[in-house]
Design a protein around this motif. Structure first.
Motif, mmCIF file in Angstrom:
data_model
loop_
_atom_site.group_PDB
_atom_site.id
_atom_site.type_symbol
_atom_site.label_atom_id
_atom_site.label_comp_id
_atom_site.label_asym_id
_atom_site.label_seq_id
_atom_site.Cartn_x
_atom_site.Cartn_y
_atom_site.Cartn_z
ATOM 1 N N THR A 135 0.725 -1.185 0.015
ATOM 2 C CA THR A 135 -0.040 0.018 -0.032
ATOM 3 C C THR A 135 0.911 1.025 -0.033
ATOM 4 O O THR A 135 0.451 2.181 -0.456
ATOM 5 N N ASP A 136 2.013 1.123 0.469
ATOM 6 C CA ASP A 136 2.884 2.255 0.566
ATOM 7 C C ASP A 136 3.948 2.279 -0.501
ATOM 8 O O ASP A 136 4.459 1.335 -1.004
ATOM 9 N N LYS A 137 3.824 3.440 -1.197
ATOM 10 C CA LYS A 137 4.712 3.694 -2.322
ATOM 11 C C LYS A 137 6.044 4.200 -2.160
ATOM 12 O O LYS A 137 6.335 4.731 -0.906
ATOM 13 N N VAL A 138 7.006 3.973 -3.122
ATOM 14 C CA VAL A 138 8.351 4.790 -2.892
ATOM 15 C C VAL A 138 8.206 5.828 -3.155
ATOM 16 O O VAL A 138 7.443 6.579 -4.046
ATOM 17 N N GLN A 139 9.048 6.792 -2.384
ATOM 18 C CA GLN A 139 9.058 8.166 -2.433
ATOM 19 C C GLN A 139 10.280 8.940 -2.419
ATOM 20 O O GLN A 139 11.237 8.384 -1.782
ATOM 21 N N ALA A 140 10.640 9.789 -3.362
ATOM 22 C CA ALA A 140 11.786 10.433 -3.558
ATOM 23 C C ALA A 140 11.608 11.895 -3.748
ATOM 24 O O ALA A 140 10.679 12.482 -4.263
ATOM 25 N N THR A 141 12.573 12.786 -3.241
ATOM 26 C CA THR A 141 12.922 14.020 -3.490
ATOM 27 C C THR A 141 13.918 14.403 -4.162
ATOM 28 O O THR A 141 15.055 13.606 -3.873
ATOM 29 N N ASN A 142 14.065 15.358 -5.073
ATOM 30 C CA ASN A 142 15.243 15.778 -5.842
ATOM 31 C C ASN A 142 15.696 14.468 -6.510
ATOM 32 O O ASN A 142 17.164 14.422 -6.432
ATOM 33 N N LEU A 143 14.801 13.744 -7.110
ATOM 34 C CA LEU A 143 15.387 12.657 -7.722
ATOM 35 C C LEU A 143 16.091 12.969 -9.084
ATOM 36 O O LEU A 143 15.203 13.672 -10.049
ATOM 37 N N THR A 144 17.046 12.283 -9.440
ATOM 38 C CA THR A 144 17.449 12.301 -11.060
ATOM 39 C C THR A 144 18.040 11.048 -11.339
ATOM 40 O O THR A 144 18.551 10.459 -10.531
ATOM 41 N N THR A 145 17.749 10.672 -12.589
ATOM 42 C CA THR A 145 18.141 9.485 -13.135
ATOM 43 C C THR A 145 19.106 9.831 -14.479
ATOM 44 O O THR A 145 18.737 10.676 -15.213
ATOM 45 N N ASP A 146 20.117 9.298 -14.716
ATOM 46 C CA ASP A 146 20.979 9.275 -15.904
ATOM 47 C C ASP A 146 20.716 8.239 -16.711
ATOM 48 O O ASP A 146 21.027 7.037 -16.356
ATOM 49 N N SER A 147 19.922 8.165 -17.918
ATOM 50 C CA SER A 147 19.520 6.956 -18.612
ATOM 51 C C SER A 147 19.975 7.033 -20.052
ATOM 52 O O SER A 147 20.107 8.169 -20.671
ATOM 53 N N THR A 148 20.182 6.020 -20.652
ATOM 54 C CA THR A 148 20.485 5.811 -22.074
ATOM 55 C C THR A 148 19.219 5.345 -22.913
ATOM 56 O O THR A 148 19.171 5.345 -24.090
ATOM 57 N N GLU A 149 18.300 4.561 -21.977
ATOM 58 C CA GLU A 149 16.892 4.226 -22.529
ATOM 59 C C GLU A 149 15.719 4.694 -21.603
ATOM 60 O O GLU A 149 16.131 4.253 -20.509
ATOM 61 N N LEU A 150 14.697 4.926 -22.254
ATOM 62 C CA LEU A 150 13.602 5.242 -21.187
ATOM 63 C C LEU A 150 12.362 4.884 -22.068
ATOM 64 O O LEU A 150 12.114 5.364 -23.243
ATOM 65 N N SER A 151 11.475 4.238 -21.803
ATOM 66 C CA SER A 151 9.910 3.875 -22.050
ATOM 67 C C SER A 151 8.963 3.795 -21.236
ATOM 68 O O SER A 151 9.273 3.545 -19.958
ATOM 69 N N GLY A 152 7.864 4.005 -21.776
ATOM 70 C CA GLY A 152 6.475 3.901 -20.917
ATOM 71 C C GLY A 152 5.464 4.739 -21.476
ATOM 72 O O GLY A 152 5.532 5.257 -22.716
ATOM 73 N N ASP A 153 4.337 4.830 -20.861
ATOM 74 C CA ASP A 153 3.058 5.461 -21.263
ATOM 75 C C ASP A 153 3.085 6.880 -20.605
ATOM 76 O O ASP A 153 2.856 7.023 -19.417
ATOM 77 N N ALA A 154 3.322 7.913 -21.133
ATOM 78 C CA ALA A 154 3.759 9.240 -20.545
ATOM 79 C C ALA A 154 2.622 10.188 -20.683
ATOM 80 O O ALA A 154 1.855 10.249 -21.716
ATOM 81 N N ALA A 155 2.562 11.213 -19.512
ATOM 82 C CA ALA A 155 1.495 12.227 -19.964
ATOM 83 C C ALA A 155 2.099 13.389 -18.986
ATOM 84 O O ALA A 155 2.733 13.176 -18.034
ATOM 85 N N PHE A 156 2.043 14.521 -19.548
ATOM 86 C CA PHE A 156 2.626 15.688 -18.832
ATOM 87 C C PHE A 156 1.707 16.829 -19.008
ATOM 88 O O PHE A 156 0.579 16.720 -19.685
#
Length: 218
Positions: A135-156
Motif C-alpha cells: 500500500t505504501d509507495k516509494v517516495q523520492a525528493t530531488n530525484l535524478t536519473t541518468d539514462s540511455t533508454e527510457l520507455s513507458g506511457d507518459a503524460a505531462f
C-alpha cells in the motif's frame, strides 16, 4: 629568383590555406559544441535531441548499466536534458567510449513510484532490489536519473519543449547553455522502464525493501 607568376601563386595560396584550415577548425569546434543525438522517446513519440557538454552526476560512474522498472511513476516538477557521465580513470568498463557515456538526465522534484524494481547484471547473476509493492509507495525528493533508454506511457501537464537547459526551473536542476531540454509541472509514466547509469536523490524512501540475487533481472 621566383618569377612574378610564381610569387603570385605563393602569395595567393598561403592565406587561402590558412583561411581554409581556420574555417575547418571552426566548423569542427561548432560541430563538437552543438552535435545532437537521439536521447530518449516517450509514448507520444517525442524525440529529444541534446548536445554534449553538460556535466553529469557529481561522482564517477561505474560504467555498469542497471535496469529500473515501475508500474507507475507520478512526479511534480519535471525536467529532462542531456548529460555526459564520466567513469573513473582507467575503468575496465570504459571500452572504446573513453570512459564517457552520453545520457539523458530526468529530474523530478517530488516523485512516487509503485512496484519499483532495480537490477544490475553482475555477470551470470543479477542483484535485484524491489520496493513499494504494497500500500505504501516509494517516495523520492530531488530525484535524478541518468539514462540511455527510457520507455513507458507518459503524460505531462504544462509541458515546455525546446528550453535552453541552463534556464530550467521546475525541479531546481540546470544543464549547460545551448543544450536542448524540456520541463513540465507534472509527469505521469505508466509501465516505466529505464536503462540507467546513475541515480541520485535527496530523500529515497523504500517501503517493503527486498534485496536478492536472481537468475533474471527486472
Amino acid at each position: 629568383m621566383a618569377s612574378s607568376s610564381d610569387a603570385a601563386a605563393s602569395t595567393d595560396s598561403t592565406p587561402e590555406n590558412e583561411s581554409g584550415s581556420g574555417r575547418r577548425g571552426r566548423v569542427r569546434l561548432r560541430r563538437a559544441a552543438v552535435m545532437a543525438v537521439p536521447a530518449t522517446a516517450v509514448a507520444a513519440g517525442l524525440m529529444i535531441l541534446t548536445a554534449q557538454g553538460a556535466l553529469g552526476v557529481q561522482f564517477a560512474i561505474s560504467g555498469m548499466p542497471f535496469t529500473v522498472t515501475a508500474t507507475e511513476l507520478n512526479g511534480t516538477g519535471f525536467e529532462q536534458f542531456g548529460n555526459l557521465d564520466n567513469m573513473a580513470d582507467g575503468s575496465p568498463n570504459a571500452g572504446d567510449t573513453g570512459g564517457q557515456v552520453l545520457v539523458i538526465t530526468s529530474a523530478i522534484k517530488n516523485a512516487t513510484l509503485t512496484k519499483l524494481c532495480q537490477s544490475v547484471d553482475l555477470g551470470g547473476t543479477n542483484l535485484v532490489i524491489t520496493a513499494g509493492g504494497g500500500t505504501d509507495k516509494v517516495q523520492a525528493t530531488n530525484l535524478t536519473t541518468d539514462s540511455t533508454e527510457l520507455s513507458g506511457d507518459a503524460a505531462f501537464n504544462n509541458i515546455e519543449i525546446g528550453n535552453d537547459a541552463s534556464t530550467l526551473d521546475k525541479a531546481g536542476v540546470q544543464g549547460n547553455k545551448g543544450v536542448f531540454s524540456q520541463q513540465a509541472d507534472t509527469v505521469h509514466i505508466g509501465n516505466l522502464r529505464q536503462t540507467n547509469y546513475a541515480t541520485t536523490a535527496a530523500v529515497f524512501k523504500l517501503p517493503g525493501l527486498k534485496l536478492r540475487f536472481s537468475d533474471s533481472g527486472c
